[in-house]
Motif scaffolding. Structure first.
Motif, PDB file in Angstrom:
ATOM      1  N   HIS A   1     -21.491  -0.935   2.502  1.00 30.42           N
ATOM      2  CA  HIS A   1     -22.674  -1.244   1.724  1.00 30.42           C
ATOM      3  C   HIS A   1     -22.692  -2.603   1.545  1.00 30.42           C
TER       4      HIS A   1
ATOM      5  N   ARG B   1      -9.509 -15.845   2.722  1.00 28.96           N
ATOM      6  CA  ARG B   1      -8.674 -15.870   1.688  1.00 28.96           C
ATOM      7  C   ARG B   1      -7.488 -16.891   1.711  1.00 28.96           C
TER       8      ARG B   1
ATOM      9  N   PRO C   1     -19.986   3.167  -4.860  1.00 27.89           N
ATOM     10  CA  PRO C   1     -21.059   2.647  -4.051  1.00 27.89           C
ATOM     11  C   PRO C   1     -21.015   3.628  -2.641  1.00 27.89           C
TER      12      PRO C   1
ATOM     13  N   LEU D   1       0.999  -1.339   0.053  1.00 29.83           N
ATOM     14  CA  LEU D   1      -0.188   0.119  -0.040  1.00 29.83           C
ATOM     15  C   LEU D   1       0.993   1.215   0.144  1.00 29.83           C
TER      16      LEU D   1
ATOM     17  N   TYR E   1     -16.496  -3.057   4.338  1.00 28.83           N
ATOM     18  CA  TYR E   1     -17.393  -2.373   3.169  1.00 28.83           C
ATOM     19  C   TYR E   1     -18.655  -2.082   3.774  1.00 28.83           C
TER      20      TYR E   1
ATOM     21  N   GLU F   1     -10.961  -0.832  -9.911  1.00 26.68           N
ATOM     22  CA  GLU F   1     -12.014  -1.872  -9.414  1.00 26.68           C
ATOM     23  C   GLU F   1     -12.277  -1.186  -8.246  1.00 26.68           C
TER      24      GLU F   1
ATOM     25  N   ASP G   1      -7.875   0.487   0.654  1.00 30.72           N
ATOM     26  CA  ASP G   1      -6.808  -0.231   1.128  1.00 30.72           C
ATOM     27  C   ASP G   1      -7.224  -1.575   1.231  1.00 30.72           C
ATOM     28  N   ALA G   2      -8.273  -1.861   1.995  1.00 26.83           N
ATOM     29  CA  ALA G   2      -8.777  -3.183   2.376  1.00 26.83           C
ATOM     30  C   ALA G   2      -9.154  -3.764   0.762  1.00 26.83           C
ATOM     31  N   ALA G   3      -9.914  -2.903  -0.082  1.00 25.95           N
ATOM     32  CA  ALA G   3     -10.391  -3.557  -1.552  1.00 25.95           C
ATOM     33  C   ALA G   3      -8.945  -3.803  -2.155  1.00 25.95           C
ATOM     34  N   LEU G   4      -8.199  -3.230  -2.287  1.00 29.32           N
ATOM     35  CA  LEU G   4      -6.717  -3.161  -2.970  1.00 29.32           C
ATOM     36  C   LEU G   4      -6.112  -4.581  -2.377  1.00 29.32           C
ATOM     37  N   ILE G   5      -6.231  -4.811  -1.008  1.00 33.08           N
ATOM     38  CA  ILE G   5      -5.573  -6.168  -0.633  1.00 33.08           C
ATOM     39  C   ILE G   5      -6.369  -7.315  -1.014  1.00 33.08           C
ATOM     40  N   ASP G   6      -8.007  -6.990  -1.008  1.00 31.74           N
ATOM     41  CA  ASP G   6      -8.629  -8.148  -1.361  1.00 31.74           C
ATOM     42  C   ASP G   6      -8.690  -8.658  -2.711  1.00 31.74           C
ATOM     43  N   GLY G   7      -8.144  -7.862  -3.852  1.00 30.52           N
ATOM     44  CA  GLY G   7      -7.860  -8.307  -4.889  1.00 30.52           C
ATOM     45  C   GLY G   7      -8.476  -6.978  -5.993  1.00 30.52           C
ATOM     46  N   CYS G   8      -8.610  -6.070  -5.820  1.00 33.59           N
ATOM     47  CA  CYS G   8      -9.153  -5.204  -6.613  1.00 33.59           C
ATOM     48  C   CYS G   8      -7.939  -4.268  -7.118  1.00 33.59           C
ATOM     49  N   SER G   9      -8.051  -3.817  -8.404  1.00 38.71           N
ATOM     50  CA  SER G   9      -7.106  -2.865  -8.994  1.00 38.71           C
ATOM     51  C   SER G   9      -7.629  -1.512  -8.525  1.00 38.71           C
TER      52      SER G   9
ATOM     53  N   PHE H   1      -7.423  -3.935   9.566  1.00 42.17           N
ATOM     54  CA  PHE H   1      -6.908  -2.783  10.007  1.00 42.17           C
ATOM     55  C   PHE H   1      -7.492  -2.262  11.249  1.00 42.17           C
TER      56      PHE H   1
ATOM     57  N   LEU I   1     -13.671 -12.010  -6.243  1.00 48.18           N
ATOM     58  CA  LEU I   1     -12.913 -11.372  -6.949  1.00 48.18           C
ATOM     59  C   LEU I   1     -11.872 -12.227  -7.959  1.00 48.18           C
ATOM     60  N   ARG I   2     -11.636 -13.151  -6.917  1.00 50.08           N
ATOM     61  CA  ARG I   2     -10.598 -14.260  -7.401  1.00 50.08           C
ATOM     62  C   ARG I   2     -11.436 -15.487  -8.357  1.00 50.08           C
TER      63      ARG I   2
ATOM     64  N   ARG J   1     -16.216  -0.535  -7.373  1.00 54.02           N
ATOM     65  CA  ARG J   1     -16.938  -1.422  -6.578  1.00 54.02           C
ATOM     66  C   ARG J   1     -16.896  -1.023  -5.168  1.00 54.02           C
ATOM     67  N   VAL J   2     -16.096  -0.184  -4.595  1.00 53.08           N
ATOM     68  CA  VAL J   2     -16.243   0.061  -3.242  1.00 53.08           C
ATOM     69  C   VAL J   2     -16.409   1.744  -3.092  1.00 53.08           C
TER      70      VAL J   2
ATOM     71  N   LYS K   1      -2.990  -6.930  -4.476  1.00 55.66           N
ATOM     72  CA  LYS K   1      -3.827  -7.958  -4.890  1.00 55.66           C
ATOM     73  C   LYS K   1      -3.051  -9.204  -5.290  1.00 55.66           C
TER      74      LYS K   1
END
Lengths: 366, 270
Positions: free
Chosen positions: A90, A151, B184, A53, A88, B176, B165-173, A82, A103-104, B180-181, A74
């Motif tokens: 939503h 994961r 919304p 990051l 998320y 994305e 950051d969480a989305a990036l680690i979860d697999g998003c570019s 964190f 996503l995978r 996606r995050v 990713k």
């Protein structure tokens, strides 16, 4: 499951602030490494660099033997929890945990199975349909942990995950994360500013200060063999007492300070020979200051009369504080003794467990 | 007592705001002769909805409406797409000239429309886009964009970095993660911004007047302006048109206001 290796990793921010300076570190496969230090010491930056990051200014980070400097987060096969949960909002709890798997492109049945398994372990099965805002702080952090474990990553990263929880919950989650580590048996890197968390969780502790790694060791080694004054003072609560004094050689070699005077024991004499008549820091942990009449033997210093300044009864033990003209000192003793402020007591030091530090550099001398 | 004073004050303000609207509605129900009656009166002997029918015969309002819808919708979409990408970059990256960029955009809002209409006109003419929907859409978008970027920039900044950051680690570019995050989560903000952009274009009179010239491209505000004739001012039909075309924005606002009052990002972090 993987090892993580840092080679001379440096982070310089755009405003020229050096957050991490030439950090080198090897975390072996299945190790639970804790990065600990006061706020602003660079521990979170280091973790974020491992996660991808934060860009690495200089040096190299290897996960599982492969350099990952330019690999996006990713593709590093890591998961992170964190401090502020970062769920998320939503999505439902289920979708929060399933997001990374979707996503995978994992098959639906497998996603469901993994989420249910994690929910079982973390006791959040009843909340899977809820949105994060309908959960308490502790539940949210469980979801965040769940999102990481579904994961099945090579490395788990935790960035002060318990700091937002209240004291009681923090202890409970600490135990649960420990249990989780034993169960998953994966490499974990955990950032905290709390030395108790560090001591109780890590198999390897990395102490940082001002962006520089001070010492890397097992919890007990860190406690018993700190390399400098900072590590000695940071690990342990109440903290180690540091007493400024002088070495004087009049026949026998003595340490003399405002409150104390004792003969320096044979084994350490050699290491202090350059410090004759120079100021030096003595380090003594509160449990190694003892009541004179409770012990006997030649590992103890000559009894010294001292006035009690403050008494803190904790229940299972008592902290007594006394002071000289500059600062406070602490000793801990069993709860049977009852003292009041102003009482005079006789104390001795356990000379087999004292430390000497250079008063300017803070390096440990003996 | 203090509360009573406050209510009184608010009522006065509300009355002041509503009075012209009520008068407009009242006028739309009158005959053309009655609109010239002195002294003006609220209740006329003859009141009807005739003006609402006549206005469509007097001017091609169906065409104007279509033009307005096309222009306002396209402007909304265009500014939102460009604006959210720009706001995303501004809120998430540190780069040289970022603050200058934000400042210049803010300054651009301080220029009066009449001072930039001539360059705009020349530009649009040279691009052979005069009197086209595309030309008006581009100009409306250019005028709205700075404010849209500022609004979205503010909304994006309220979304915690860690969620992304969480989305990036979860697999998003990066993109994305945005779609996606972030988007919304910024939905209430996007809704508010969309309304702003839509209304800005829907209500805009000056640029539309200068940059269009035919029935096929003129928008409703321009159309209403055309009621002011050389010899004849058809106040009742003009009011009827104004009443009718304040309705879509009103409905739109009522529909989406719930989304942006509701704090959607509740629960993301502590």
């Amino acid at each position: 499951m993987a090892s993580v290796e840092l080679k001379n990793v440096t982070k310089v921010y755009d405003n020229q602030v050096v957050a991490v300076k030439e950090a080198s570190l090897e975390i072996k496969d299945r190790e639970f490494a804790v990065l600990v230090g006061p706020s602003g010491c660079g521990k979170s930056t280091l973790l974020r660099m491992i996660a991808g990051l934060e860009e690495i200014s200089e040096g190299e980070i290897l996960i599982d033997g492969k350099t990952v400097n330019d690999v996006p987060p990713k593709n590093r096969d890591i998961a992170m929890v964190f401090q502020n949960y970062a769920l998320y909002p939503h999505m439902t709890v289920f979708d929060n945990m399933a997001f990374g798997l979707k996503l995978r492109h994992l098959p639906k049945t497998e996603i469901k199975q993994r989420v249910m398994e994690a929910a079982e372990i973390l006791h959040i099965k009843d909340y899977l349909d809820r949105k994060p805002k309908a959960l308490s702080g502790g539940q949210r952090q469980r979801v965040a942990v769940g999102r990481a474990i579904v994961r099945k990553p090579k490395v788990f990263l935790f960035d002060e995950p318990l700091s937002n929880l209240d004291a009681k919950l923090r202890v409970q989650m600490r135990i649960e994360i420990n249990r989780l580590y034993n169960r998953l048996n994966t490499t974990m890197i955990y950032v905290t500013h709390d030395q108790v968390e560090a001591m109780t969780m890590g198999t390897k502790i990395v102490v940082l200060k001002d962006g520089v790694i001070q010492q890397v060791d097992s919890p007990l080694n860190l406690y018993n063999n700190p390399v400098n004054q900072f590590v000695a003072g940071f690990m342990g609560s109440p903290a180690m007492n540091f007493i400024c004094g002088e070495i004087q050689q009049n026949g026998d070699v003595q340490f003399i300070s405002e409150l104390l005077k004792f003969e320096i024991p044979e084994p350490v004499l050699n290491k202090l020979k350059d410090y004759n008549r120079k100021s030096i820091l003595l380090g003594v942990r509160p449990e190694n200051v003892l009541l004179a009449n409770s012990v006997s033997g030649d590992i103890y210093s000559v009894p010294q009369k001292i006035a009690v300044d403050v008494v803190e009864p904790i229940g299972n033990e008592i902290f007594l504080y006394f002071r000289d003209s500059k600062q406070n000192y602490c000793m801990r003793m069993p709860p049977e003794h009852i003292y009041a402020c102003g009482d005079t007591i006789e104390v001795v030091l356990n000379l087999s467990k004292i430390y000497f530090f250079d008063s300017e550099t803070g390096y440990r001398l003996a | 007592m203090k509360k009573f004073g406050l209510i009184l004050l608010m009522s006065l303000v509300a009355f002041g705001v509503l009075l012209p609207i009520l008068w407009m509605f009242d006028t739309s129900l009158k005959t053309m002769i009655e609109t010239a009656h002195l002294p003006p009166r609220w209740i006329a002997p003859e009141m009807s909805l005739q003006a609402y029918v006549d206005m469509f015969n007097f001017l091609p309002f169906a065409r104007y409406t279509l033009s307005s819808l096309i222009t306002a919708s396209a402007t909304t979409v265009l500014t939102l797409v460009i604006g959210s990408l720009a706001a995303f970059a501004l809120s998430r990256f540190v780069f040289r000239g970022k603050h200058l960029f934000l400042l210049v955009m803010l300054l651009s809002q301080m220029l009066p429309g009449s001072s930039i209409i001539i360059p705009f006109f020349e530009l649009i003419r040279d691009l052979r886009l005069f009197d086209t929907h595309v030309g008006l859409i581009l100009v409306h978008s250019a005028v709205q964009l700075p404010f849209v970027i500022w609004l979205l920039y503010g909304f994006f900044r309220t979304i915690p970095q860690e969620v992304e950051d969480a989305a990036l680690i979860d697999g998003c570019s990066r993109l994305e993660a945005l779609f996606r995050v972030l988007l919304p989560l910024a939905l209430p903000g996007l809704g508010a911004t969309a309304i702003f952009a839509f209304l800005g274009s829907w209500n805009e009179f000056f640029f539309a007047l200068i940059l269009t010239s035919s029935d096929a491209t003129q928008t409703i505000p321009v159309g209403i302006g055309l009621f002011v004739g050389e010899y004849l001012d058809v106040w009742n039909q003009m009011s009827a048109a104004a009443v009718l075309f304040s309705l879509p924005p009103l409905v739109l606002f009522l529909l989406v206001q719930r989304t942006f009052i509701k704090g959607l990002s509740a629960g993301a972090i502590k």
